[in-house]
Design a protein around this motif. Structure first.
Motif, PDB file in Angstrom:
ATOM      1  N   THR A   1     -13.772   3.021   4.085  1.00  0.00           N
ATOM      2  CA  THR A   1     -13.066   1.955   3.382  1.00  0.00           C
ATOM      3  C   THR A   1     -13.722   0.638   3.751  1.00  0.00           C
ATOM      4  O   THR A   1     -14.769   0.616   4.411  1.00  0.00           O
ATOM      5  CB  THR A   1     -11.559   1.958   3.739  1.00  0.00           C
ATOM      6  OG1 THR A   1     -10.868   1.022   2.928  1.00  0.00           O
ATOM      7  CG2 THR A   1     -11.328   1.628   5.199  1.00  0.00           C
TER       8      THR A   1
ATOM      9  N   VAL B   1      -7.088   1.641  10.628  1.00  0.00           N
ATOM     10  CA  VAL B   1      -8.369   1.123  10.137  1.00  0.00           C
ATOM     11  C   VAL B   1      -9.216   0.779  11.356  1.00  0.00           C
ATOM     12  O   VAL B   1      -8.845  -0.093  12.151  1.00  0.00           O
ATOM     13  CB  VAL B   1      -8.174  -0.123   9.255  1.00  0.00           C
ATOM     14  CG1 VAL B   1      -9.527  -0.702   8.837  1.00  0.00           C
ATOM     15  CG2 VAL B   1      -7.348   0.218   8.024  1.00  0.00           C
TER      16      VAL B   1
ATOM     17  N   ARG C   1       0.834  -1.207   0.000  1.00  0.00           N
ATOM     18  CA  ARG C   1       0.000   0.000   0.000  1.00  0.00           C
ATOM     19  C   ARG C   1       0.869   1.258   0.000  1.00  0.00           C
ATOM     20  O   ARG C   1       0.615   2.202  -0.746  1.00  0.00           O
ATOM     21  CB  ARG C   1      -0.914  -0.015   1.223  1.00  0.00           C
ATOM     22  CG  ARG C   1      -1.789   1.237   1.397  1.00  0.00           C
ATOM     23  CD  ARG C   1      -2.569   1.142   2.695  1.00  0.00           C
ATOM     24  NE  ARG C   1      -3.409   2.304   2.889  1.00  0.00           N
ATOM     25  CZ  ARG C   1      -3.012   3.441   3.435  1.00  0.00           C
ATOM     26  NH1 ARG C   1      -1.744   3.572   3.804  1.00  0.00           N
ATOM     27  NH2 ARG C   1      -3.848   4.453   3.586  1.00  0.00           N
TER      28      ARG C   1
ATOM     29  N   GLU D   1      -7.240  -8.210   7.584  1.00  0.00           N
ATOM     30  CA  GLU D   1      -7.705  -7.244   8.580  1.00  0.00           C
ATOM     31  C   GLU D   1      -8.970  -7.736   9.269  1.00  0.00           C
ATOM     32  O   GLU D   1      -9.144  -7.551  10.484  1.00  0.00           O
ATOM     33  CB  GLU D   1      -7.963  -5.895   7.906  1.00  0.00           C
ATOM     34  CG  GLU D   1      -6.697  -5.183   7.470  1.00  0.00           C
ATOM     35  CD  GLU D   1      -6.966  -3.992   6.573  1.00  0.00           C
ATOM     36  OE1 GLU D   1      -6.070  -3.135   6.447  1.00  0.00           O
ATOM     37  OE2 GLU D   1      -8.064  -3.911   5.971  1.00  0.00           O
TER      38      GLU D   1
ATOM     39  N   THR E   1      -9.838  -5.820   4.487  1.00  0.00           N
ATOM     40  CA  THR E   1      -9.387  -6.972   3.713  1.00  0.00           C
ATOM     41  C   THR E   1      -9.596  -8.252   4.536  1.00  0.00           C
ATOM     42  O   THR E   1      -9.982  -8.200   5.713  1.00  0.00           O
ATOM     43  CB  THR E   1      -7.904  -6.841   3.368  1.00  0.00           C
ATOM     44  OG1 THR E   1      -7.149  -6.846   4.595  1.00  0.00           O
ATOM     45  CG2 THR E   1      -7.634  -5.546   2.611  1.00  0.00           C
TER      46      THR E   1
ATOM     47  N   ASP F   1      -7.341  -2.909  -4.415  1.00  0.00           N
ATOM     48  CA  ASP F   1      -8.775  -2.837  -4.109  1.00  0.00           C
ATOM     49  C   ASP F   1      -9.059  -1.795  -3.037  1.00  0.00           C
ATOM     50  O   ASP F   1     -10.029  -1.037  -3.124  1.00  0.00           O
ATOM     51  CB  ASP F   1      -9.284  -4.202  -3.640  1.00  0.00           C
ATOM     52  CG  ASP F   1      -9.402  -5.219  -4.771  1.00  0.00           C
ATOM     53  OD1 ASP F   1      -9.358  -4.799  -5.952  1.00  0.00           O
ATOM     54  OD2 ASP F   1      -9.527  -6.420  -4.472  1.00  0.00           O
ATOM     55  N   GLU F   2      -8.206  -1.740  -2.017  1.00  0.00           N
ATOM     56  CA  GLU F   2      -8.401  -0.769  -0.945  1.00  0.00           C
ATOM     57  C   GLU F   2      -8.305   0.662  -1.473  1.00  0.00           C
ATOM     58  O   GLU F   2      -9.111   1.524  -1.120  1.00  0.00           O
ATOM     59  CB  GLU F   2      -7.357  -0.973   0.152  1.00  0.00           C
ATOM     60  CG  GLU F   2      -7.454   0.059   1.278  1.00  0.00           C
ATOM     61  CD  GLU F   2      -6.317  -0.060   2.276  1.00  0.00           C
ATOM     62  OE1 GLU F   2      -6.061   0.936   2.985  1.00  0.00           O
ATOM     63  OE2 GLU F   2      -5.704  -1.130   2.352  1.00  0.00           O
TER      64      GLU F   2
ATOM     65  N   LEU G   1     -11.008   4.791   7.722  1.00  0.00           N
ATOM     66  CA  LEU G   1      -9.562   4.953   7.592  1.00  0.00           C
ATOM     67  C   LEU G   1      -9.183   6.318   8.158  1.00  0.00           C
ATOM     68  O   LEU G   1      -9.577   7.351   7.618  1.00  0.00           O
ATOM     69  CB  LEU G   1      -9.144   4.851   6.131  1.00  0.00           C
ATOM     70  CG  LEU G   1      -7.663   5.100   5.828  1.00  0.00           C
ATOM     71  CD1 LEU G   1      -6.797   4.028   6.486  1.00  0.00           C
ATOM     72  CD2 LEU G   1      -7.417   5.143   4.330  1.00  0.00           C
TER      73      LEU G   1
END
Length: 284
Positions: free
Chosen positions: A188, A227, A18, A194, A191, A56-57, A208
């Motif tokens: 957000t 997050v 990221r 997460e 995942t 994707d995030e 986020l």
């Protein structure tokens, strides 16, 4: 609660991907192309699922866009609605519940271009990086990624990150007195890794948080993004409606202005902005 090492490792690997993607985005303009997932895998030395999860995030966050048959591109800049005053301190009360932390990773590493810009240090300067799971009354609430200039807190320990108020440790053990912070919040989703750490379903809504904290001398002392579980948090703003403020040209500031999400008219934000977990977010 036992931490799954596999889930923790996946989160930290995706975090590094990221950061690399964000550096690519910040070096480009809206509409510029971004390397393909295949090229990113080769460049970063990670698997396709790891790259895809990070992409994707950033797509959900509105920083990247995918166009079928064309590739990935830097998204258009966001419109920002600030709820903080230009001057004066912003008080954030402590959250309800008993907050604890569990360190997932703690090490010293080069700041890199992106974190270095935020902390106003050289990309080669050392920072103390920590990832920690935040819990309230034993229930997982957030995953935090902290970056601290190593020169300011050379003796920082893992125990300080898990016990007590981190800002109190800054003051009492390292002589660093925090003064203020600028924090942004965006929606957000979590995942798979997460979700396992936070004990929620994959792709659950989340918030986020990104925060830059400065000390009394105006030096950046902490850059952190986190997050937080979306099912436990909400944003509450207390706003004071004031009389129109005259501009230098004699016109009223509120005339013709539009504040998205708020009634027309002059709007001055004062006092309290709280981030709530059936209370407010704890910032220690």
């Amino acid at each position: 609660m036992a931490i799954d090492p596999a889930a923790s490792g996946a989160v930290l690997k995706r975090e590094r991907v990221r950061d690399a993607l964000l550096e690519l985005i910040e070096a480009r303009r809206p509409g510029d192309a971004v390397p393909s997932e295949r090229a990113l895998c080769a460049r970063l030395g990670v698997s396709r699922p790891t790259v895809r999860a990070a992409v994707d995030e950033l797509v959900v966050a509105g920083l990247l866009v995918r166009e079928h048959g064309r590739g990935m591109f830097v998204a258009a800049e966001k419109i920002t609605q600030e709820l903080v005053p230009e001057h004066g301190a912003l008080a954030v009360p402590r959250a309800n519940g008993v907050w604890t932390s569990r360190v997932l990773e703690f090490r010293t590493l080069p700041a890199g271009a992106r974190v270095g810009r935020r902390l106003r240090v050289s990309p080669a300067a050392e920072v103390r990086y920590a990832a920690r799971l935040r819990l309230v009354d034993g229930a997982p609430m957030a995953i935090e990624h902290l970056h601290l200039p190593a020169a300011l807190v050379p003796g920082l320990t893992e125990e300080e990150l898990e016990q007590g108020d981190l800002y109190e440790h800054f003051r009492d053990r390292h002589g660093v007195r925090v003064s203020e912070a600028v924090q942004s919040v965006e929606p957000t989703v979590v995942t798979r890794a997460e979700a396992e750490l936070l004990d929620v379903p994959e792709l659950s809504p989340a918030l986020l948080f990104e925060r830059l904290t400065t000390d009394t001398a105006g030096r950046p002392v902490e850059y952190v993004h986190s997050v937080y579980r979306g099912d436990r948090y909400r944003i509450v703003s207390r706003l004071a409606l004031g009389p129109p403020v005259s501009r230098a040209d004699g016109t009223g500031e509120g005339q013709g202005d539009h504040h998205p999400g708020f009634p027309p008219g002059d709007l001055t934000s004062r006092g309290l902005v709280s981030f709530s977990a059936h209370g407010v977010v704890q910032h220690d």
